[in-house]
Write an enzyme that holds these catalytic residues in place. Sequence first.
Site, PDB file in Angstrom:
ATOM      1  N   SER A  74      67.092   5.419 116.707  1.00 34.76           N
ATOM      2  CA  SER A  74      67.505   5.404 118.296  1.00 34.76           C
ATOM      3  C   SER A  74      66.333   4.814 119.267  1.00 34.76           C
ATOM      4  O   SER A  74      66.467   4.687 120.362  1.00 34.76           O
ATOM      5  CB  SER A  74      67.639   6.793 118.627  1.00 34.76           C
ATOM      6  OG  SER A  74      69.157   7.274 118.150  1.00 34.76           O
ATOM      7  N   LYS A  82      63.695  10.126 128.518  1.00 34.55           N
ATOM      8  CA  LYS A  82      64.989  10.077 128.053  1.00 34.55           C
ATOM      9  C   LYS A  82      65.603  11.559 128.270  1.00 34.55           C
ATOM     10  O   LYS A  82      64.516  12.544 128.225  1.00 34.55           O
ATOM     11  CB  LYS A  82      64.940   9.775 126.507  1.00 34.55           C
ATOM     12  CG  LYS A  82      66.195   9.767 125.977  1.00 34.55           C
ATOM     13  CD  LYS A  82      66.233   9.443 124.268  1.00 34.55           C
ATOM     14  CE  LYS A  82      67.450   9.270 123.529  1.00 34.55           C
ATOM     15  NZ  LYS A  82      67.220   8.940 122.342  1.00 34.55           N
ATOM     16  N   SER A 136      70.020   5.626 120.512  1.00 34.96           N
ATOM     17  CA  SER A 136      70.765   6.408 121.682  1.00 34.96           C
ATOM     18  C   SER A 136      69.748   6.311 122.910  1.00 34.96           C
ATOM     19  O   SER A 136      70.140   6.634 124.038  1.00 34.96           O
ATOM     20  CB  SER A 136      70.687   7.842 121.375  1.00 34.96           C
ATOM     21  OG  SER A 136      69.539   8.263 120.989  1.00 34.96           O
TER      22      SER A 136
END
Length: 470
Positions: A181, A82, A157
């Site tokens: 997230s 990520k 996220s």
Amino acid sequence: MKRVHAFTDDALGELDGVGIAERIAAGEISSDEAVEAALARIDKVNPVLNAIAFDDRERARKRAVDNDFPHGAFAGVPSAIKNNTEYAGLPTRYGSAAVSDRPATANEAFTDQFLATGVNIVGATTLPAFGLTATTEFVDREPTRNPWDTDYSAGGSSGGSAALVAAGALPIAHANDGGGSIRIPAAACGLVGLKPTRGRTAPAKETKDAPIDLVSNGIVSRTVRDTARFIADAERIRPVGDLPPVGLVEGPGARRLKIALVTEPLTGQLLDRETHKAVTDIAELVETLGHRTEMVPLPVDRAYVRQFIDYWALLAFALDRTGKRLFDKGFDRKQLDGLTRGLSRHCLRHLYRMPSSIRGLRRATAAFRSLHDQFDVILSPTLGHTPPEIGYLDPGVDFDEAMDRLTRYVAFTPANNTAGTPAISLPLAQSTNGIPIGIQFAADLGDEKTLLELAFELEAARPFARIQDA
């Protein structure tokens, strides 16, 4: 419906990460074949999904040809990191044009832990600006889309990671969780998403010194065994002496559990019909498996919602006002999106109550954990309603409207972040239009083993829907 997936008859087939690692170890496929298959799949779906922030395929190809991997659980398995986690050689832009594209000069601690499992990182995945919202949408570029239906949000996220794994482009990918997230995009995209206990994995660089460290690193996967193997390997690589060991969980446990069923969000709204049906159906399923459920309210005051928003806003205020120090001198606060600026302004207006909000969150932790005096596990929906269409949580909409929509949607996940407790979202239901509905199970500090054993049992009892079968 606009469904997108990359499953095909190549070196990856329909295997999970463990399966691919086993084929590589047995010499049935090479790590070179695995990475080329993953890159071809990414090239097929990413033009629609918009899930790659930075491509790093040439370095991944070289590692595969050199077979240069640690002897971890996922040696040679293609994956991604990520883009809020520093990986030497790639820019870490946190989903925001405010951050410069200067490549990181070193790995942060979790990156080294993740690489030690043997994964071959092919690139960095998208996230909304600074991970501050529950959808991977932007004010300056195309959104990351849900492969089950590209009109819908992939969650956030960790939306880019979830979209690629759900679409079959990668078997597993890095995700992290500061308010849901990992679990939110896992729920939206039909994946397994475990938020580990605080401290189980290496902390995130940007929040490890915060008054309350909300963020836990982990992965999203399509199978329980991939998540269980990741946790076991992460523990092997970085033992945590002050938490109970998890070990390698490989199937259901024998113990029957007492489970608290929570269906009322702290926000006070009712669940939508499909989410309510999904969670009550799963409560009935766990009863048929011999576990006991009892409906209870969360023992947390509704002031928690305001207190969490205050604290979340403090994080936005810190990066708004000190971005050049937090990131680098190229940080340009003029490029911040409206949601980040709105949160920063919220913090400034209410800065006087920040100490009491932090104290309130700590009191809520004690109240939340008190449920585990009576119950082994807490069962709830992962989200307050089914995943919305693209645009509903757009970070460019009016701030007050955005926050109202966000708090209604993210109604169950944040308590585990402030408490530090583990929670897992499982893809056990779907809406009438075929969008996944995640069901959350939470345990007390250090008890990932119970969650994984229960997850194995539920995966067998109600096999997860597969995007390639729809």
